[in-house]
Motif scaffolding. Sequence first.
Motif, short mmCIF file in Angstrom:
data_model
loop_
_atom_site.label_atom_id
_atom_site.label_comp_id
_atom_site.label_asym_id
_atom_site.label_seq_id
_atom_site.Cartn_x
_atom_site.Cartn_y
_atom_site.Cartn_z
N MET A 1 23.50 38.90 75.74
CA MET A 1 23.60 37.76 74.74
C MET A 1 22.68 37.91 73.74
O MET A 1 22.68 37.36 72.79
N ARG A 2 21.46 38.69 73.70
CA ARG A 2 20.44 39.05 72.83
C ARG A 2 20.78 40.01 71.74
O ARG A 2 20.21 40.12 70.83
N GLU A 3 21.93 40.98 72.17
CA GLU A 3 22.33 41.92 71.46
C GLU A 3 23.50 41.60 70.46
O GLU A 3 24.06 42.50 69.81
N LEU A 4 24.16 40.41 70.70
CA LEU A 4 25.20 39.86 70.08
C LEU A 4 24.96 38.79 68.90
O LEU A 4 24.20 38.09 69.21
N ARG A 5 25.28 39.15 68.01
CA ARG A 5 25.04 38.38 66.57
C ARG A 5 26.18 37.16 66.61
O ARG A 5 27.09 37.45 66.49
N MET A 32 33.39 37.26 81.25
CA MET A 32 33.60 38.77 81.37
C MET A 32 32.47 39.32 82.41
O MET A 32 32.88 40.33 83.08
N VAL A 33 31.35 38.77 82.30
CA VAL A 33 30.45 39.29 83.50
C VAL A 33 30.96 39.25 84.72
O VAL A 33 30.67 39.88 85.76
N ASP A 39 27.95 46.02 80.28
CA ASP A 39 27.34 45.64 78.98
C ASP A 39 28.24 46.42 77.66
O ASP A 39 28.69 45.61 76.55
N ALA A 40 28.62 47.50 77.88
CA ALA A 40 29.31 48.34 76.92
C ALA A 40 30.67 47.61 76.80
O ALA A 40 31.19 47.52 75.45
N PHE A 46 33.76 42.47 71.81
CA PHE A 46 33.54 41.60 70.50
C PHE A 46 33.21 42.29 69.51
O PHE A 46 33.77 41.67 68.51
N GLU A 47 33.04 43.66 69.33
CA GLU A 47 33.09 44.28 68.26
C GLU A 47 34.71 44.45 67.92
O GLU A 47 35.01 44.39 66.72
#
Length: 102
Positions: A1-5, A32-33, A39-40, A46-47
């Motif tokens: 969650m820290r890597e998603l804006r 999803m988790v 993670d990928a 999300f991308e």
Amino acid sequence: MRELRCVACENEPISQSSAAIAEDMRARVRVMVGEGATDAEVRDWFESRYGEFVLFRPKGKDLTGLFLWSAPFGFLVIGGLIAYGLTRRRRAGAEPVAPEDA
């Protein structure tokens, strides 16, 4: 969650954002988790939905990404060359001034 804006808050991860969309995004990550996504896979989902903007660390897989990661270093080198050239020109143009007889 820290890597998603968060798409509503600029430069704030969804883990710290209080926006409603960030809450929905966190819930989706948890689902999803819970389903066993890596993670990928979460980042890719999300991308695909929000674009590469949602990633704090863009992949840099094409020419745009290469430019994004190399441009700061290129500008630093260009700035250094300009500063070197200006310093060299200033030294070459400076001539000692002879005192005038009054």
